[in-house]
Design a protein around this motif. Sequence first.
Motif, PDB file in Angstrom:
ATOM      1  N   TRP A 114      16.228  73.859 -56.231  1.00  0.00           N
ATOM      2  CA  TRP A 114      15.604  72.654 -56.771  1.00  0.00           C
ATOM      3  C   TRP A 114      16.587  71.473 -56.756  1.00  0.00           C
ATOM      4  O   TRP A 114      16.213  70.347 -56.427  1.00  0.00           O
ATOM      5  N   THR A 115      17.837  71.725 -57.101  1.00  0.00           N
ATOM      6  CA  THR A 115      18.844  70.652 -57.109  1.00  0.00           C
ATOM      7  C   THR A 115      18.987  70.033 -55.730  1.00  0.00           C
ATOM      8  O   THR A 115      19.203  68.825 -55.608  1.00  0.00           O
ATOM      9  N   PHE A 116      18.859  70.835 -54.695  1.00  0.00           N
ATOM     10  CA  PHE A 116      18.919  70.331 -53.323  1.00  0.00           C
ATOM     11  C   PHE A 116      17.834  69.291 -53.075  1.00  0.00           C
ATOM     12  O   PHE A 116      18.093  68.196 -52.563  1.00  0.00           O
ATOM     13  N   THR A 117      16.612  69.609 -53.466  1.00  0.00           N
ATOM     14  CA  THR A 117      15.503  68.647 -53.289  1.00  0.00           C
ATOM     15  C   THR A 117      15.671  67.447 -54.202  1.00  0.00           C
ATOM     16  O   THR A 117      15.510  66.291 -53.772  1.00  0.00           O
ATOM     17  N   GLN A 118      15.990  67.689 -55.454  1.00  0.00           N
ATOM     18  CA  GLN A 118      16.130  66.595 -56.420  1.00  0.00           C
ATOM     19  C   GLN A 118      17.209  65.600 -55.987  1.00  0.00           C
ATOM     20  O   GLN A 118      16.987  64.381 -55.990  1.00  0.00           O
ATOM     21  N   SER A 119      18.365  66.095 -55.602  1.00  0.00           N
ATOM     22  CA  SER A 119      19.474  65.228 -55.207  1.00  0.00           C
ATOM     23  C   SER A 119      19.152  64.465 -53.925  1.00  0.00           C
ATOM     24  O   SER A 119      19.536  63.301 -53.778  1.00  0.00           O
ATOM     25  N   SER A 120      18.444  65.108 -52.999  1.00  0.00           N
ATOM     26  CA  SER A 120      18.076  64.441 -51.748  1.00  0.00           C
ATOM     27  C   SER A 120      17.126  63.280 -52.017  1.00  0.00           C
ATOM     28  O   SER A 120      17.272  62.200 -51.427  1.00  0.00           O
ATOM     29  N   VAL A 121      16.165  63.495 -52.899  1.00  0.00           N
ATOM     30  CA  VAL A 121      15.204  62.432 -53.225  1.00  0.00           C
ATOM     31  C   VAL A 121      15.901  61.271 -53.919  1.00  0.00           C
ATOM     32  O   VAL A 121      15.676  60.097 -53.585  1.00  0.00           O
ATOM     33  N   MET A 122      16.768  61.569 -54.884  1.00  0.00           N
ATOM     34  CA  MET A 122      17.470  60.506 -55.596  1.00  0.00           C
ATOM     35  C   MET A 122      18.405  59.740 -54.662  1.00  0.00           C
ATOM     36  O   MET A 122      18.482  58.504 -54.717  1.00  0.00           O
ATOM     37  N   ALA A 123      19.117  60.447 -53.787  1.00  0.00           N
ATOM     38  CA  ALA A 123      20.013  59.779 -52.843  1.00  0.00           C
ATOM     39  C   ALA A 123      19.216  58.936 -51.862  1.00  0.00           C
ATOM     40  O   ALA A 123      19.625  57.823 -51.496  1.00  0.00           O
ATOM     41  N   GLY A 124      18.054  59.443 -51.427  1.00  0.00           N
ATOM     42  CA  GLY A 124      17.214  58.672 -50.520  1.00  0.00           C
ATOM     43  C   GLY A 124      16.690  57.410 -51.160  1.00  0.00           C
ATOM     44  O   GLY A 124      16.606  56.356 -50.508  1.00  0.00           O
ATOM     45  N   THR A 125      16.341  57.474 -52.430  1.00  0.00           N
ATOM     46  CA  THR A 125      15.809  56.296 -53.129  1.00  0.00           C
ATOM     47  C   THR A 125      16.815  55.153 -53.131  1.00  0.00           C
ATOM     48  O   THR A 125      16.442  53.981 -53.032  1.00  0.00           O
ATOM     49  N   ARG A 126      18.097  55.487 -53.214  1.00  0.00           N
ATOM     50  CA  ARG A 126      19.143  54.461 -53.265  1.00  0.00           C
ATOM     51  C   ARG A 126      19.817  54.241 -51.911  1.00  0.00           C
ATOM     52  O   ARG A 126      20.789  53.486 -51.827  1.00  0.00           O
ATOM     53  N   ALA A 127      19.339  54.886 -50.874  1.00  0.00           N
ATOM     54  CA  ALA A 127      20.042  54.858 -49.586  1.00  0.00           C
ATOM     55  C   ALA A 127      20.179  53.446 -49.030  1.00  0.00           C
ATOM     56  O   ALA A 127      21.236  53.072 -48.515  1.00  0.00           O
ATOM     57  N   ILE A 128      19.134  52.644 -49.110  1.00  0.00           N
ATOM     58  CA  ILE A 128      19.174  51.272 -48.593  1.00  0.00           C
ATOM     59  C   ILE A 128      19.612  50.298 -49.677  1.00  0.00           C
ATOM     60  O   ILE A 128      20.546  49.510 -49.483  1.00  0.00           O
ATOM     61  N   PHE A 192      12.024  68.909 -44.817  1.00  0.00           N
ATOM     62  CA  PHE A 192      11.133  68.354 -45.846  1.00  0.00           C
ATOM     63  C   PHE A 192      11.871  67.340 -46.710  1.00  0.00           C
ATOM     64  O   PHE A 192      11.370  66.236 -46.961  1.00  0.00           O
ATOM     65  N   ASN A 193      13.062  67.703 -47.187  1.00  0.00           N
ATOM     66  CA  ASN A 193      13.837  66.802 -48.042  1.00  0.00           C
ATOM     67  C   ASN A 193      14.176  65.500 -47.320  1.00  0.00           C
ATOM     68  O   ASN A 193      14.128  64.415 -47.911  1.00  0.00           O
ATOM     69  N   THR A 194      14.530  65.598 -46.042  1.00  0.00           N
ATOM     70  CA  THR A 194      14.889  64.409 -45.277  1.00  0.00           C
ATOM     71  C   THR A 194      13.691  63.483 -45.122  1.00  0.00           C
ATOM     72  O   THR A 194      13.814  62.262 -45.273  1.00  0.00           O
ATOM     73  N   GLY A 195      12.532  64.051 -44.816  1.00  0.00           N
ATOM     74  CA  GLY A 195      11.333  63.223 -44.718  1.00  0.00           C
ATOM     75  C   GLY A 195      11.002  62.538 -46.020  1.00  0.00           C
ATOM     76  O   GLY A 195      10.652  61.348 -46.057  1.00  0.00           O
ATOM     77  N   LEU A 196      11.127  63.277 -47.130  1.00  0.00           N
ATOM     78  CA  LEU A 196      10.857  62.691 -48.444  1.00  0.00           C
ATOM     79  C   LEU A 196      11.881  61.605 -48.772  1.00  0.00           C
ATOM     80  O   LEU A 196      11.534  60.559 -49.346  1.00  0.00           O
ATOM     81  N   ALA A 197      13.142  61.837 -48.412  1.00  0.00           N
ATOM     82  CA  ALA A 197      14.186  60.837 -48.651  1.00  0.00           C
ATOM     83  C   ALA A 197      13.926  59.565 -47.844  1.00  0.00           C
ATOM     84  O   ALA A 197      14.189  58.449 -48.327  1.00  0.00           O
ATOM     85  N   LEU A 198      13.425  59.691 -46.626  1.00  0.00           N
ATOM     86  CA  LEU A 198      13.103  58.524 -45.801  1.00  0.00           C
ATOM     87  C   LEU A 198      11.979  57.713 -46.430  1.00  0.00           C
ATOM     88  O   LEU A 198      12.010  56.473 -46.442  1.00  0.00           O
ATOM     89  N   ILE A 199      10.971  58.405 -46.955  1.00  0.00           N
ATOM     90  CA  ILE A 199       9.872  57.700 -47.637  1.00  0.00           C
ATOM     91  C   ILE A 199      10.406  56.954 -48.848  1.00  0.00           C
ATOM     92  O   ILE A 199      10.100  55.776 -49.062  1.00  0.00           O
ATOM     93  N   MET A 200      11.223  57.638 -49.657  1.00  0.00           N
ATOM     94  CA  MET A 200      11.742  57.018 -50.874  1.00  0.00           C
ATOM     95  C   MET A 200      12.728  55.900 -50.543  1.00  0.00           C
ATOM     96  O   MET A 200      12.854  54.931 -51.305  1.00  0.00           O
ATOM     97  N   ALA A 201      13.434  56.005 -49.412  1.00  0.00           N
ATOM     98  CA  ALA A 201      14.373  54.948 -49.019  1.00  0.00           C
ATOM     99  C   ALA A 201      13.626  53.657 -48.732  1.00  0.00           C
ATOM    100  O   ALA A 201      14.074  52.566 -49.127  1.00  0.00           O
ATOM    101  N   ARG A 202      12.492  53.753 -48.037  1.00  0.00           N
ATOM    102  CA  ARG A 202      11.713  52.548 -47.761  1.00  0.00           C
ATOM    103  C   ARG A 202      11.130  51.964 -49.051  1.00  0.00           C
ATOM    104  O   ARG A 202      11.191  50.745 -49.272  1.00  0.00           O
ATOM    105  N   LEU A 203      10.582  52.827 -49.907  1.00  0.00           N
ATOM    106  CA  LEU A 203      10.016  52.343 -51.169  1.00  0.00           C
ATOM    107  C   LEU A 203      11.109  51.760 -52.064  1.00  0.00           C
ATOM    108  O   LEU A 203      10.928  50.708 -52.684  1.00  0.00           O
ATOM    109  N   GLY A 204      12.265  52.437 -52.125  1.00  0.00           N
ATOM    110  CA  GLY A 204      13.357  51.973 -52.971  1.00  0.00           C
ATOM    111  C   GLY A 204      14.001  50.695 -52.480  1.00  0.00           C
ATOM    112  O   GLY A 204      14.578  49.938 -53.265  1.00  0.00           O
ATOM    113  N   SER A 205      13.913  50.416 -51.166  1.00  0.00           N
ATOM    114  CA  SER A 205      14.496  49.181 -50.633  1.00  0.00           C
ATOM    115  C   SER A 205      13.739  47.957 -51.114  1.00  0.00           C
ATOM    116  O   SER A 205      14.303  46.867 -51.212  1.00  0.00           O
TER     117      SER A 205
END
Length: 306
Positions: A114-128, A192-205
Amino acid sequence: MSQVLDAPLPQEAPRSTPEDPAALAARYGLSVSGARPSLPAYVRQLWQRRHFIVSFSTAKLTAQYSRAKLGQVWQVLTPLLNAAVYYLIFGKLMGTSRGVPDYIPFLVTGVFVWTFTQSSVMAGTRAISGNLGLVRALHFPRASLPVSFCLQQLQQLLFSMCALVVILLATGVPPAASWVLVVPALTLQFVFNTGLALIMARLGSKTPDLAQLMPFLLRTWMYASGVMWSLTRLTEGRDIPSFVRMLLQANPAAVYIDLMRFALIDSFTAGQLPPHIWALAAGWALLAGVGGFIYFWKAEETYGRG
C-alpha cells in the motif's frame, strides 16, 4: 489651371497580400516553442531520456534521508514502524488479527504494498507543481518527472522487501516457488501507479491545493483496501449489497495487495482471491498506464505556464 485639374491622378501600387503566418513558419522550418509533439514522438523522447529518469530517481532517493543520522535505514524503518503501529491498534486492540493466519506477514505485506501506491500518488501530485524551476528552465518530456518519482518509490519498496523476507522467515513462512509471482505482480502495480501518478501530476499542476486533500482521500482508500484486515472475513456473513462486494473485490489497491500476499504467504490461498484476479490486475494496469499517459501528454504544452 484646367489642365492641371484634368490630369489623371497617379495610381497607387497594388498592396501585396500578407502571407499566412503558419505558411511562413512552415516555409522557414519554424515551430511553436514548447508545442506538444505527436504521441509516438513523445514516447521516443521519453525513451531517449531513460538514463536521466533512472539517475534522477536514484539521486532523489539518496538525498531523501541524507540529513538523517540513520540515513537510508529509514527506507526500511518507516514502513516497519507503520506496520508496528497498525499491529498494536488494529491487530491487538481491535482484534482484526483473529481468524487471520500469519497475521504479521499478512499485515506487513499489506503495509509495504500500500505504501508503494500511496507514495507514488503523492509524489505524482507534486511532480510538476513542486518542480516548476526545473520545468521552466529545461526542455524535456514532462512525463519524465512522475515516471521518475514512481521509479524512486519502486526502488524504496525493493529495499523494504528485504526486510519483508526476513519477517516472513522469522515468522515461519518458508520460501516457495510462488515467490516468483512477486515479479509480475510488482510490474503490474508499477504500471498502475505510474499511470495514476501521471493523472495526478496533471491535476496537481493546475490545482496545487490537491496535495493537501490527497492524504484524506488516500486514507479512506487504504481502509477500503484490506491493508490491516481481511476483506473476505470482514464481509462474510454480513448483509452487504452485491455491488459493494464487487467494488471491494475490484479495488485496484486490494487486488495488488492480495496478489503479493498470495505469492509470499502459504496460508493465503487462492480461495481468498477475487475471481479473475490476474485479469483485473492487468486491466487496471493497462487502463491507468495507457489512459494516464495519454491524459498527461494532452496537456504537455501547458506545464509550467501561467
